[in-house]
Design a protein around this motif. Structure first.
Motif, PDB file in Angstrom:
ATOM      1  N   ASN A  99      42.379   1.424  52.059  1.00 39.07           N
ATOM      2  CA  ASN A  99      43.111   1.582  50.805  1.00 39.07           C
ATOM      3  C   ASN A  99      42.150   1.469  49.636  1.00 39.07           C
ATOM      4  O   ASN A  99      41.198   0.678  49.668  1.00 39.07           O
ATOM      5  CB  ASN A  99      44.204   0.520  50.682  1.00 39.07           C
ATOM      6  CG  ASN A  99      45.354   0.779  51.627  1.00 39.07           C
ATOM      7  OD1 ASN A  99      46.164   1.658  51.397  1.00 39.07           O
ATOM      8  ND2 ASN A  99      45.417   0.017  52.715  1.00 39.07           N
ATOM      9  N   GLU A 100      42.419   2.259  48.599  1.00 41.61           N
ATOM     10  CA  GLU A 100      41.541   2.275  47.431  1.00 41.61           C
ATOM     11  C   GLU A 100      42.260   1.793  46.181  1.00 41.61           C
ATOM     12  O   GLU A 100      43.457   2.055  45.999  1.00 41.61           O
ATOM     13  CB  GLU A 100      41.016   3.694  47.173  1.00 41.61           C
ATOM     14  CG  GLU A 100      39.759   4.036  47.933  1.00 41.61           C
ATOM     15  CD  GLU A 100      39.020   5.198  47.304  1.00 41.61           C
ATOM     16  OE1 GLU A 100      37.799   5.077  47.090  1.00 41.61           O
ATOM     17  OE2 GLU A 100      39.649   6.228  47.019  1.00 41.61           O
ATOM     18  N   PRO A 183      46.227   5.051  49.855  1.00 42.12           N
ATOM     19  CA  PRO A 183      45.481   5.073  51.119  1.00 42.12           C
ATOM     20  C   PRO A 183      44.557   6.286  51.202  1.00 42.12           C
ATOM     21  O   PRO A 183      44.835   7.338  50.630  1.00 42.12           O
ATOM     22  CB  PRO A 183      46.595   5.153  52.170  1.00 42.12           C
ATOM     23  CG  PRO A 183      47.733   5.816  51.467  1.00 42.12           C
ATOM     24  CD  PRO A 183      47.649   5.392  50.028  1.00 42.12           C
ATOM     25  N   VAL A 184      43.451   6.130  51.931  1.00 40.42           N
ATOM     26  CA  VAL A 184      42.476   7.206  52.152  1.00 40.42           C
ATOM     27  C   VAL A 184      42.447   7.524  53.638  1.00 40.42           C
ATOM     28  O   VAL A 184      42.387   6.624  54.480  1.00 40.42           O
ATOM     29  CB  VAL A 184      41.076   6.788  51.663  1.00 40.42           C
ATOM     30  CG1 VAL A 184      40.057   7.875  51.963  1.00 40.42           C
ATOM     31  CG2 VAL A 184      41.108   6.488  50.171  1.00 40.42           C
ATOM     32  N   ILE A 592      47.281  -8.051  51.097  1.00 38.07           N
ATOM     33  CA  ILE A 592      48.199  -7.819  52.208  1.00 38.07           C
ATOM     34  C   ILE A 592      49.127  -6.649  51.896  1.00 38.07           C
ATOM     35  O   ILE A 592      49.331  -5.764  52.727  1.00 38.07           O
ATOM     36  CB  ILE A 592      49.003  -9.097  52.511  1.00 38.07           C
ATOM     37  CG1 ILE A 592      48.069 -10.191  53.059  1.00 38.07           C
ATOM     38  CG2 ILE A 592      50.127  -8.818  53.513  1.00 38.07           C
ATOM     39  CD1 ILE A 592      48.728 -11.523  53.271  1.00 38.07           C
ATOM     40  N   LEU A 593      49.693  -6.608  50.674  1.00 33.54           N
ATOM     41  CA  LEU A 593      50.594  -5.517  50.313  1.00 33.54           C
ATOM     42  C   LEU A 593      49.853  -4.188  50.255  1.00 33.54           C
ATOM     43  O   LEU A 593      50.381  -3.152  50.664  1.00 33.54           O
ATOM     44  CB  LEU A 593      51.271  -5.807  48.969  1.00 33.54           C
ATOM     45  CG  LEU A 593      52.147  -7.070  48.895  1.00 33.54           C
ATOM     46  CD1 LEU A 593      52.989  -7.066  47.628  1.00 33.54           C
ATOM     47  CD2 LEU A 593      53.045  -7.201  50.111  1.00 33.54           C
ATOM     48  N   LYS A 594      48.609  -4.211  49.752  1.00 27.99           N
ATOM     49  CA  LYS A 594      47.810  -2.983  49.730  1.00 27.99           C
ATOM     50  C   LYS A 594      47.567  -2.469  51.156  1.00 27.99           C
ATOM     51  O   LYS A 594      47.689  -1.278  51.432  1.00 27.99           O
ATOM     52  CB  LYS A 594      46.450  -3.243  49.071  1.00 27.99           C
ATOM     53  CG  LYS A 594      46.470  -3.438  47.572  1.00 27.99           C
ATOM     54  CD  LYS A 594      45.038  -3.660  47.109  1.00 27.99           C
ATOM     55  CE  LYS A 594      44.971  -4.178  45.702  1.00 27.99           C
ATOM     56  NZ  LYS A 594      43.590  -4.482  45.310  1.00 27.99           N
ATOM     57  N   GLN A 595      47.219  -3.390  52.042  1.00 29.98           N
ATOM     58  CA  GLN A 595      46.833  -3.003  53.400  1.00 29.98           C
ATOM     59  C   GLN A 595      47.955  -2.268  54.120  1.00 29.98           C
ATOM     60  O   GLN A 595      47.711  -1.330  54.875  1.00 29.98           O
ATOM     61  CB  GLN A 595      46.439  -4.251  54.202  1.00 29.98           C
ATOM     62  CG  GLN A 595      45.927  -3.939  55.596  1.00 29.98           C
ATOM     63  CD  GLN A 595      45.455  -5.190  56.307  1.00 29.98           C
ATOM     64  OE1 GLN A 595      45.404  -6.264  55.721  1.00 29.98           O
ATOM     65  NE2 GLN A 595      45.115  -5.071  57.569  1.00 29.98           N
TER      66      GLN A 595
END
Length: 646
Positions: A99-100, A183-184, A592-595
């Motif tokens: 994630n970026e 996300p990438v 955690i939320l980004k992941q």
């Protein structure tokens, strides 16, 4: 038949490439950061290995910049492209590989705070409308007046402020987080979309972790480079000759604790020591055999190189004190069921100093350790205690948290004759970025949850033994214990520790303070997808993280987990916009939320005096659904006359 056809088609593609020499055109983004080799491997090398070694394709590597490569993937001139974030009609994506975030960076200009951007020019890639919109929203939200200039290549303006994605921002020391970008993945042209399941398996089994570790190592590598550039020749030579350092840490405190099961130190202090050790590329040994007083004596006697302590202590007469490592909040806990007004503190600790600052000396009771202090508080010996409520304190103390007294700085303490070490430590601290600090705090919280979970398992085991004893003693005692246990479970959600639907319904029927007129409904976005994809353990981790984010802003008695991924908040209207902005910002910054690509939507409503509670929450619920139509991390207010307002 359809699935068999896909299998044979995939087999024929692979077979024709091997036997007939058909080439697979793999696009590679040609940038210094994607070509940067760590331990002989770059992120481009990893992507090439997936297609060449694992998929057995005969590759033709086509290097280019992002815009041209993306267009070539869309029109079919290349068959796959590493590091793609947006699907198109002809572009299919694998599962995310990382994630970026979106940053403003500069190679030369200061970016210590958002105010540095006032009346400045920020350069952005002209065709990236999504990033431009996120930047404009960020500036508007923080009331920053800056001029966004759209250009073909923002990297030509590295000496100025320019918009940058996370991977290409790793090298920049001066950067400011703007927003979560997304996300990438690896992009695949639709004619080869049947490769995606195979690539996803490779990412899950091996290459996802390899890419993640490479990016983390790349970030650390740039930090090490930047740190080394700041050192003088004398400091560089001194550090080279210093093979290792010794530091004292207490083994059972809020800041550091030795985990026997994991055979390592956990907590805020060990996390920072590990990062400093990595930046300096020098081993740091943690020793905990002494008391704090003995450690100070051993620092003078050169048995230790440095310590961690609070600047609040008066060490400046005998030692040198570094810049701030981080801050920890000191809280006043109040057991208002007790009539005495005595405050408990740990002797010769920061809580002792604050106790003398806020209370009369006659009302202070001293304890030799945090454990004894907390036990005395729960046993009713003192009404108040002052504690750095941060690391591994007993979860039972949460309900007594009343007021934050002060943020206490943590610092390194070195001998007065070792100014060169102080200078090196300060330069290493200056390299640490805010994102490092966020990751450390998240890691500390995860360790805390794991530790409390193990404590709870032990407590449950002991309770079972007591339960059997009570059962033997008689049915009546068993019934009393069971009733108490049931009453406790009815009050709190067992996963998050928040109040549940049962206690919510009960509170809604009782009288309320007049100022509690704000009704908030929060619903998680993408939670079901994450729960189904990654399993219930990850779903539980996400819910615990959201509960923590809410508790950072609202009081525990104001928050309820109603069901699944839905939360209610009932509070006063004091600073409500600031609080909502705060939980949105914390959510956007949560690792955690980004992941797991989780956001949340918020609806809120300000109730009239004579209005029914259920009606008020219904209006907040409608506002929440309006927020879902905007984007993740949005909040909407329900207005009776004007309708929904952002």
């Amino acid at each position: 038949m359809k699935s068999n056809f896909k299998f044979y088609l995939f087999f024929l593609i692979i077979f024709s490439n091997i036997c007939f020499g058909n080439t697979f055109n793999l696009g590679i983004q040609d940038y210094p950061d994607t070509n940067k080799k760590i331990d002989g491997t770059s992120i481009n090398d990893i992507i090439i290995e997936i297609f060449e070694k694992e998929l057995k394709l005969k590759l033709k590597i086509i290097k280019g910049e992002w815009k041209d490569s993306y267009q070539n993937l869309e029109n079919g001139k290349i068959d796959a492209l590493g590091l793609v974030s947006k699907p198109q009609e002809n572009i299919f994506l694998t599962r995310p590989i990382f994630n970026e975030n979106l940053y403003i960076t500069s190679d030369t200009k200061c970016l210590e705070s958002i105010n540095n951007l006032n009346n400045q020019i920020i350069y952005s890639y002209r065709d990236d409308k999504e990033s431009i919109n996120k930047l404009q929203f960020f500036l508007d939200q923080n009331k920053i007046s800056a001029n966004i200039v759209l250009v073909e290549d923002p990297t030509k303006y590295r000496a100025d402020y320019y918009l940058n994605s996370e991977l290409t921002a790793l090298k920049s020391k001066n950067k400011l987080l703007i927003s979560y970008l997304g996300p990438v993945s690896i992009g695949i042209h639709k004619k080869y979309k049947d490769l995606i399941p195979k690539i996803n398996n490779l990412l899950d089994e091996k290459y996802g972790d390899i890419i993640k570790n490479h990016i983390q190592t790349l970030s650390l590598h740039y930090q090490q480079e930047n740190f080394n550039k700041t050192l003088t020749l004398e400091e560089r030579e001194w550090l080279k000759n210093k093979k290792e350092f010794n530091i004292f840490l207490e083994s059972n405190t809020t800041l550091s604790r030795f985990s026997k099961s994991r055979k390592k130190y956990i907590g805020l202090a060990p996390e920072y020591i590990l990062l400093i050790s990595q930046i300096m590329k020098t081993r740091i040994n943690i020793i905990s055999k002494d008391t704090k007083l003995e450690a100070l004596k051993n620092l003078v006697n050169k048995n230790y190189d440095f310590l961690i302590s609070s600047k609040h202590h008066n060490y400046s007469e005998n030692f040198l004190i570094s810049e701030t490592i981080d801050y920890i909040p000191m809280y006043l806990l109040n057991n208002n069921q007790k009539k005495n007004i005595t405050v408990g503190v740990v002797e010769n600790a920061s809580s002792h100093d604050l106790g003398k600052e806020y209370f009369s000396s006659n009302g202070i009771k001293l304890y030799s350790s945090s454990e004894k202090l907390q036990k005395a508080f729960l046993d009713g010996e003192v009404r108040y205690i002052i504690t750095p409520y941060l690391g591994y304190d007993d979860i039972l103390l949460e309900e007594f948290k009343e007021k934050k007294l002060k943020d206490i700085s943590l610092n390194f303490i070195v001998r007065k004759d070792n100014s060169i070490l102080l200078s090196i430590l300060n330069k290493a601290l200056d390299i640490i970025e805010e994102e490092n600090r966020i990751k450390i705090r998240n890691s500390v919280e995860r360790d805390r949850q794991i530790l409390l979970y193990s404590y709870n398992k032990q407590v449950k085991k002991e309770f079972f033994i007591i339960f059997l004893t009570l059962l033997i003693c008689g049915y009546l005692s068993f019934k009393i214990i069971s009733q108490r246990k049931t009453a406790t479970k009815l009050k709190h959600d067992q996963l998050t520790g928040l109040q549940n639907r049962f206690i919510f319904d009960k509170i809604m029927k009782s009288p309320h303070k007049n100022d509690h007129n704000i009704f908030i409904v929060i619903d998680l976005d993408n939670f079901k997808s994450a729960n189904d994809t990654f399993g219930h353990q990850i779903g539980d981790l996400i819910l615990i993280e959201v509960a923590k984010l809410l508790l950072d802003t609202f009081e525990k008695r104001e928050i309820f987990r109603i069901s699944g991924d839905e939360f209610y908040i009932h509070c006063s209207n004091k600073f409500i916009l600031k609080k909502l902005n705060n939980i949105v910002a914390n959510g956007q910054n949560s690792e955690i939320l980004k992941q797991y690509n989780i956001s949340f939507s918020i609806g809120y409503y300000e109730k009239a005096i004579d209005e029914n509670f259920s009606v008020a929450f219904d209006k907040a619920d409608k506002a929440m659904y309006a927020a879902k139509k905007i984007s993740g991390f949005s909040f909407v207010k329900f207005q009776n006359k004007k309708g929904h307002q952002i």
